[in-house]
Design an enzyme around this catalytic site. Structure first.
Site, PDB file in Angstrom:
ATOM      1  N   HIS A 229       0.859  -1.198   0.000  1.00 57.33           N
ATOM      2  CA  HIS A 229       0.000   0.000   0.000  1.00 57.33           C
ATOM      3  C   HIS A 229       0.888   1.238   0.000  1.00 57.33           C
ATOM      4  O   HIS A 229       2.106   1.129   0.102  1.00 57.33           O
ATOM      5  CB  HIS A 229      -1.001   0.002   1.167  1.00 57.33           C
TER       6      HIS A 229
ATOM      7  N   HIS B  60      -7.426  -0.999   5.818  1.00 59.38           N
ATOM      8  CA  HIS B  60      -6.387  -0.084   6.326  1.00 59.38           C
ATOM      9  C   HIS B  60      -6.240   1.091   5.354  1.00 59.38           C
ATOM     10  O   HIS B  60      -6.254   2.251   5.749  1.00 59.38           O
ATOM     11  CB  HIS B  60      -5.084  -0.864   6.455  1.00 59.38           C
TER      12      HIS B  60
ATOM     13  N   HIS C 231       4.661  -5.014  10.007  1.00 58.41           N
ATOM     14  CA  HIS C 231       5.219  -4.418  11.235  1.00 58.41           C
ATOM     15  C   HIS C 231       5.443  -5.459  12.317  1.00 58.41           C
ATOM     16  O   HIS C 231       4.749  -6.480  12.375  1.00 58.41           O
ATOM     17  CB  HIS C 231       4.241  -3.370  11.816  1.00 58.41           C
TER      18      HIS C 231
ATOM     19  N   ASP D 269      -0.106  -4.023   5.997  1.00 54.01           N
ATOM     20  CA  ASP D 269      -0.762  -3.545   7.217  1.00 54.01           C
ATOM     21  C   ASP D 269      -2.219  -4.002   7.268  1.00 54.01           C
ATOM     22  O   ASP D 269      -3.048  -3.393   7.949  1.00 54.01           O
ATOM     23  CB  ASP D 269      -0.688  -2.017   7.312  1.00 54.01           C
TER      24      ASP D 269
ATOM     25  N   ASP E 247       5.897   4.590   5.082  1.00 51.46           N
ATOM     26  CA  ASP E 247       6.783   3.607   5.708  1.00 51.46           C
ATOM     27  C   ASP E 247       6.761   2.269   4.971  1.00 51.46           C
ATOM     28  O   ASP E 247       7.266   1.263   5.481  1.00 51.46           O
ATOM     29  CB  ASP E 247       6.456   3.447   7.201  1.00 51.46           C
ATOM     30  N   HIS E 248       6.188   2.250   3.779  1.00 54.00           N
ATOM     31  CA  HIS E 248       6.232   1.073   2.913  1.00 54.00           C
ATOM     32  C   HIS E 248       6.819   1.389   1.536  1.00 54.00           C
ATOM     33  O   HIS E 248       7.265   0.487   0.841  1.00 54.00           O
ATOM     34  CB  HIS E 248       4.817   0.469   2.771  1.00 54.00           C
TER      35      HIS E 248
ATOM     36  N   HIS F 189       1.450   3.893   1.983  1.00 60.70           N
ATOM     37  CA  HIS F 189       1.971   4.647   3.136  1.00 60.70           C
ATOM     38  C   HIS F 189       3.493   4.790   3.064  1.00 60.70           C
ATOM     39  O   HIS F 189       4.196   3.876   2.631  1.00 60.70           O
ATOM     40  CB  HIS F 189       1.555   3.989   4.453  1.00 60.70           C
TER      41      HIS F 189
HETATM   42 ZN   LIG Z   1       0.066   1.540   6.519  1.00 55.82          ZN
END
Ligand SMILES: [Zn+2]
Length: 253
Positions: free
Chosen positions: A54, A112, A169, A129, A58-59, A56
């Site tokens: 996805h 999410h 995570h 996530d 942090d990905h 975000h």
């Molecule tokens: Zn995320």
């Protein structure tokens, strides 16, 4: 198939999936380029794709630097958000993905985010996530109903009991503590929490999990159970409402 776990940022996991027959590799959510590129070079694999779960930050934050190093990479992900850098191949629900002799399926799992995709075959699942060990992602874009369906309808039918789960995570310890707060009399869950705590104390990852473990201990997969419905004061005949209440409590935990 070989899978390398690459910890990135504070608690994210990137993964390198390798086809042992062709030495071709894909990086799943390589959000920091340096540690992922270092591992790719140490392994001597032929990096040919990025698989994005996805959009975000942090990905996806490593995409640009990795593509700069490997310009012919294929970058896979959902086109829905329009926010995945360097995307070269828009992936739709159910699409087949080849990596050397390995075959995966992309499964759209909105909840999410609306662009969430899991990459699954008959042995492993990269769940981003959407599904964590003993938890699930926060509902940033989708509804409780949508996330419930993604987990309990779409993913569940594709999983085998021993499918290994590789989430985005390292949240397991807190997730299990939350699960224990809901059903404190569950002795197996307490023992599981102690095993996870010992792993983390030894600075080892708690991933991968597997589907049978998740079905047993993950509260977001147990919303049909009487024990969980009663724990949150919900109606055993309305698992989506139970799910929404469990999610609300986890957000505040
Ligand atoms: Zn995320």
């Amino acid at each position: 198939m070989r899978i390398e776990i690459v910890p990135v940022f504070e608690d994210n996991y990137a993964y390198i999936v390798i086809c042992p027959q062709t030495n071709q590799a894909a990086a799943v959510d390589p959000a920091q380029a340096d540690p992922v590129l270092r591992r790719v070079e140490q392994l001597g694999v032929d990096l040919c794709a990025i698989w994005t779960t996805h959009h975000h930050w942090d990905h996806v934050s490593g995409h640009e630097a990795i593509v700069a190093r490997y310009p012919s990479l294929e970058v896979l992900g959902s086109p829905n958000s329009g926010r995945i850098p360097c995307l070269t191949r828009s992936i739709g629900d159910g699409e087949q993905i080849a990596l050397g002799s390995l075959r995966f399926r992309a499964v759209a799992t909105p909840g999410h985010t609306l662009d969430a995709i899991c990459y699954i075959n008959d042995r492993v699942a990269f769940t981003g996530d959407t599904l964590f060990c003993s938890g699930c992602g926060r509902l940033f874009e989708g509804s409780a109903e949508l996330m419930y369906q993604s987990l309990n309808d779409k993913l569940a039918v594709l999983m085998r009991e021993d499918t290994a789960i590789y989430p985005g995570h390292e949240y397991t310890e807190k997730n299990v503590a939350f699960a224990r707060s809901l059903t404190p009399a569950d002795a197996e869950l307490t023992a599981y929490g102690e095993r996870i705590a010992a792993l983390r104390k030894a600075e080892k990852p708690s991933v991968p999990s597997d589907w049978s473990t998740e079905r047993r201990f993950n509260p977001f997969l147990r919303c049909q159970s009487r024990a969980l419905a009663e724990a949150v004061g919900g109606d055993v005949g309305d698992p989506v409402a139970v799910f929404a209440e469990v999610r609300r409590r986890r957000d505040a935990y």
